[in-house]
Motif scaffolding. Structure first.
Motif, PDB file in Angstrom:
ATOM      1  N   VAL A  62      61.559  40.923  42.338  1.00 15.51           N
ATOM      2  CA  VAL A  62      60.923  39.846  41.592  1.00 15.51           C
ATOM      3  C   VAL A  62      59.621  40.394  41.033  1.00 15.51           C
ATOM      4  O   VAL A  62      58.692  40.709  41.779  1.00 15.51           O
ATOM      5  CB  VAL A  62      60.656  38.627  42.493  1.00 15.51           C
ATOM      6  CG1 VAL A  62      59.988  37.515  41.693  1.00 15.51           C
ATOM      7  CG2 VAL A  62      61.954  38.125  43.114  1.00 15.51           C
ATOM      8  N   VAL A 113      65.118  40.950  48.993  1.00 15.85           N
ATOM      9  CA  VAL A 113      64.260  40.739  47.831  1.00 15.85           C
ATOM     10  C   VAL A 113      62.909  41.385  48.090  1.00 15.85           C
ATOM     11  O   VAL A 113      62.322  41.211  49.170  1.00 15.85           O
ATOM     12  CB  VAL A 113      64.066  39.237  47.544  1.00 15.85           C
ATOM     13  CG1 VAL A 113      63.022  39.015  46.456  1.00 15.85           C
ATOM     14  CG2 VAL A 113      65.387  38.595  47.149  1.00 15.85           C
ATOM     15  N   ARG A 143      69.389  44.040  41.228  1.00  7.13           N
ATOM     16  CA  ARG A 143      68.966  42.978  40.311  1.00  7.13           C
ATOM     17  C   ARG A 143      67.453  43.014  40.128  1.00  7.13           C
ATOM     18  O   ARG A 143      66.710  43.378  41.038  1.00  7.13           O
ATOM     19  CB  ARG A 143      69.363  41.601  40.849  1.00  7.13           C
ATOM     20  CG  ARG A 143      70.856  41.398  41.074  1.00  7.13           C
ATOM     21  CD  ARG A 143      71.600  41.202  39.770  1.00  7.13           C
ATOM     22  NE  ARG A 143      72.979  40.785  40.008  1.00  7.13           N
ATOM     23  CZ  ARG A 143      73.983  41.600  40.258  1.00  7.13           C
ATOM     24  NH1 ARG A 143      73.767  42.905  40.335  1.00  7.13           N
ATOM     25  NH2 ARG A 143      75.208  41.136  40.441  1.00  7.13           N
ATOM     26  N   VAL A 144      67.010  42.580  38.942  1.00  5.23           N
ATOM     27  CA  VAL A 144      65.583  42.483  38.626  1.00  5.23           C
ATOM     28  C   VAL A 144      65.350  41.216  37.826  1.00  5.23           C
ATOM     29  O   VAL A 144      66.143  40.884  36.923  1.00  5.23           O
ATOM     30  CB  VAL A 144      65.085  43.690  37.796  1.00  5.23           C
ATOM     31  CG1 VAL A 144      63.585  43.576  37.527  1.00  5.23           C
ATOM     32  CG2 VAL A 144      65.397  44.999  38.483  1.00  5.23           C
ATOM     33  N   TRP A 145      64.272  40.514  38.163  1.00  7.94           N
ATOM     34  CA  TRP A 145      63.871  39.359  37.352  1.00  7.94           C
ATOM     35  C   TRP A 145      62.362  39.327  37.226  1.00  7.94           C
ATOM     36  O   TRP A 145      61.638  39.628  38.177  1.00  7.94           O
ATOM     37  CB  TRP A 145      64.339  38.044  37.970  1.00  7.94           C
ATOM     38  CG  TRP A 145      63.772  36.864  37.201  1.00  7.94           C
ATOM     39  CD1 TRP A 145      64.218  36.378  36.004  1.00  7.94           C
ATOM     40  CD2 TRP A 145      62.622  36.089  37.552  1.00  7.94           C
ATOM     41  NE1 TRP A 145      63.419  35.339  35.588  1.00  7.94           N
ATOM     42  CE2 TRP A 145      62.430  35.146  36.527  1.00  7.94           C
ATOM     43  CE3 TRP A 145      61.737  36.101  38.629  1.00  7.94           C
ATOM     44  CZ2 TRP A 145      61.405  34.205  36.544  1.00  7.94           C
ATOM     45  CZ3 TRP A 145      60.701  35.175  38.649  1.00  7.94           C
ATOM     46  CH2 TRP A 145      60.540  34.243  37.631  1.00  7.94           C
ATOM     47  N   PHE A 162      65.027  33.362  38.087  1.00  9.26           N
ATOM     48  CA  PHE A 162      64.843  33.617  39.515  1.00  9.26           C
ATOM     49  C   PHE A 162      66.028  33.070  40.298  1.00  9.26           C
ATOM     50  O   PHE A 162      66.525  33.704  41.239  1.00  9.26           O
ATOM     51  CB  PHE A 162      63.533  32.986  39.979  1.00  9.26           C
ATOM     52  CG  PHE A 162      63.245  33.151  41.445  1.00  9.26           C
ATOM     53  CD1 PHE A 162      63.251  34.404  42.041  1.00  9.26           C
ATOM     54  CD2 PHE A 162      62.943  32.050  42.235  1.00  9.26           C
ATOM     55  CE1 PHE A 162      62.972  34.560  43.394  1.00  9.26           C
ATOM     56  CE2 PHE A 162      62.659  32.191  43.584  1.00  9.26           C
ATOM     57  CZ  PHE A 162      62.674  33.442  44.168  1.00  9.26           C
ATOM     58  N   SER A 211      72.822  35.888  43.239  1.00 14.25           N
ATOM     59  CA  SER A 211      73.594  37.127  43.227  1.00 14.25           C
ATOM     60  C   SER A 211      73.850  37.600  44.650  1.00 14.25           C
ATOM     61  O   SER A 211      73.325  37.041  45.626  1.00 14.25           O
ATOM     62  CB  SER A 211      72.849  38.206  42.434  1.00 14.25           C
ATOM     63  OG  SER A 211      71.672  38.623  43.118  1.00 14.25           O
ATOM     64  N   CYS A 213      68.226  39.793  35.437  1.00 11.91           N
ATOM     65  CA  CYS A 213      68.643  38.410  35.650  1.00 11.91           C
ATOM     66  C   CYS A 213      67.876  37.499  34.692  1.00 11.91           C
ATOM     67  O   CYS A 213      66.698  37.725  34.411  1.00 11.91           O
ATOM     68  CB  CYS A 213      68.386  37.974  37.087  1.00 11.91           C
ATOM     69  SG  CYS A 213      69.414  38.823  38.309  1.00 11.91           S
ATOM     70  N   GLY A 244      67.049  43.155  45.250  1.00 14.66           N
ATOM     71  CA  GLY A 244      66.579  42.491  44.048  1.00 14.66           C
ATOM     72  C   GLY A 244      65.066  42.553  44.011  1.00 14.66           C
ATOM     73  O   GLY A 244      64.414  42.455  45.059  1.00 14.66           O
ATOM     74  N   ASP A 277      69.062  32.830  39.260  1.00 20.10           N
ATOM     75  CA  ASP A 277      70.198  33.749  39.068  1.00 20.10           C
ATOM     76  C   ASP A 277      70.097  34.931  40.026  1.00 20.10           C
ATOM     77  O   ASP A 277      71.106  35.381  40.583  1.00 20.10           O
ATOM     78  CB  ASP A 277      70.231  34.262  37.626  1.00 20.10           C
ATOM     79  CG  ASP A 277      70.668  33.200  36.639  1.00 20.10           C
ATOM     80  OD1 ASP A 277      71.217  32.172  37.080  1.00 20.10           O
ATOM     81  OD2 ASP A 277      70.440  33.394  35.432  1.00 20.10           O
ATOM     82  N   LEU A 278      68.885  35.443  40.206  1.00 19.25           N
ATOM     83  CA  LEU A 278      68.696  36.564  41.130  1.00 19.25           C
ATOM     84  C   LEU A 278      69.079  36.149  42.550  1.00 19.25           C
ATOM     85  O   LEU A 278      69.784  36.876  43.254  1.00 19.25           O
ATOM     86  CB  LEU A 278      67.252  37.058  41.082  1.00 19.25           C
ATOM     87  CG  LEU A 278      66.909  38.256  41.979  1.00 19.25           C
ATOM     88  CD1 LEU A 278      66.006  39.238  41.250  1.00 19.25           C
ATOM     89  CD2 LEU A 278      66.209  37.803  43.267  1.00 19.25           C
TER      90      LEU A 278
END
Length: 325
Positions: free
Chosen positions: A12, A70, A35-37, A59, A65, A56, A10, A61-62
């Motif tokens: 951030v 990260v 995932r990406v937020w 944060f 997952s 996402c 993921g 939610d990420l």
């Protein structure tokens, strides 16, 4: 790991360095973007369209997952908070440099990593590049003697005024954005800093626009500089009693090095890299996860602490304090 040996990542943040990480990730075996937020939802949509993965909404939610790791690619002031939250949520964390704003924040992050039993590493790319590894191996086989002087620096004069490097609120400045690389080189070859002397200037926005740092270490002396208002060459010198190494410009994305021995012998090293370069540190991090390690033997926690302590001392000499410190 959802599949045997595959690390799901993921990210951030969705800025420039996040794009570079995603490009490099495509060159890492058995690793994928999941995932990406980012705070900017439009940036996430564009990022996913370009690199894949799933956006996402938050944060949290990420973190909820099923990602394994990260990568934190946000502005400097937010690194510590995101890192501690991700570690506490059971995720391994690769955090863009500088790992935190100051040593106190870094110690708190490392304590969270210890309690959570999760891997944390500062994303300091140079030691993982093929040229750097080749150089280290060459000097083991054909030494110049113990390195006693490190000289390195880079100053970039065309940084736009609106760039985050000029933002005091988000932890900008030449030292944290550029000088951290030079601090790494000094610590990597000379060990713990003993004394740090700094001269520099503070710009209109309140951050350092140029700094010259002289430091005494366990094994020698370092002469370092970084800047945002001058155009300065980005090479590096490692000097020993039997010769010296010139790592050519841009030394932090190293491709070429010249080893000159005291007797006149010269060895040229030329080792290109692929995938933008961030893929090498990422591959190392993935290997550590698979091995169940909690700390990199190359980019150690102690090395990060030594680097940030130099940055703290340099900022203190210039009177540079970030909001909230």
């Amino acid at each position: 790991m959802n599949e045997v040996g595959v690390i799901d990542w993921g990210i951030v943040g969705a800025g420039h360095i996040a794009h570079r990480f995603a490009q490099g990730l495509a060159h890492v075996r058995d690793a994928r973007l999941a995932r990406v937020w980012s705070r900017r939802t439009e940036s996430v949509a564009a990022f996913v369209q370009r690199h894949g993965g799933e956006g996402c909404g938050s944060f949290d939610d990420l973190l909820a997952s099923d990602i394994d790791a990260v990568y934190i690619a946000t502005l400097n002031d937010s690194h510590a908070g995101y890192a501690r939250a991700a570690l506490a949520a059971g995720k391994h964390v690769l955090c863009e440099k500088p790992a935190t704003l100051n040593a106190g924040e870094l110690r708190a992050v490392l304590e969270t990593a210890r309690v959570s039993r999760r891997l944390f590493m500062e994303a300091m790319k140079p030691p993982f590049f093929p040229l750097y590894r080749t150089l280290c191996e060459h000097l083991r086989r054909d030494p110049i003697g113990p390195v006693g002087l490190v000289r390195a620096g880079c100053s970039v004069a065309n940084v736009p005024a609106e760039h985050p490097s000029f933002s005091l609120d988000t932890g900008g400045g030449a030292l944290l954005d550029i000088g951290v690389y030079e601090m790494f080189l000094a610590v990597d070859w000379l060990g713990a800093p003993l004394d740090v002397q700094t001269f520099g200037r503070i710009g209109a926005s309140g951050v350092d626009t140029f700094a010259s740092v002289h430091s005494r270490h366990e094994a020698g002396i370092a002469q370092l500089f970084c800047g945002l208002d001058l155009d300065g060459k980005g090479d590096a010198l490692l000097a020993g009693p039997h010769g010296y190494v010139w790592i050519h410009e841009k030394w932090w994305n190293p491709v070429r090095a010249t080893v000159s021995y005291a007797g006149g012998r010269v060895v040229e090293l030329n080792v290109p890299f692929e995938g933008g370069g961030l893929n090498y540190e990422t591959a190392h991090f993935c290997e550590l996860i698979r091995a169940g390690e909690l700390e990199s033997p190359i980019m150690t926690h102690e090395k990060s602490l030594r680097m940030i302590s130099m940055l703290d001392a340099a900022r203190s000499a210039l009177g540079l304090v970030f909001p909230g410190e």
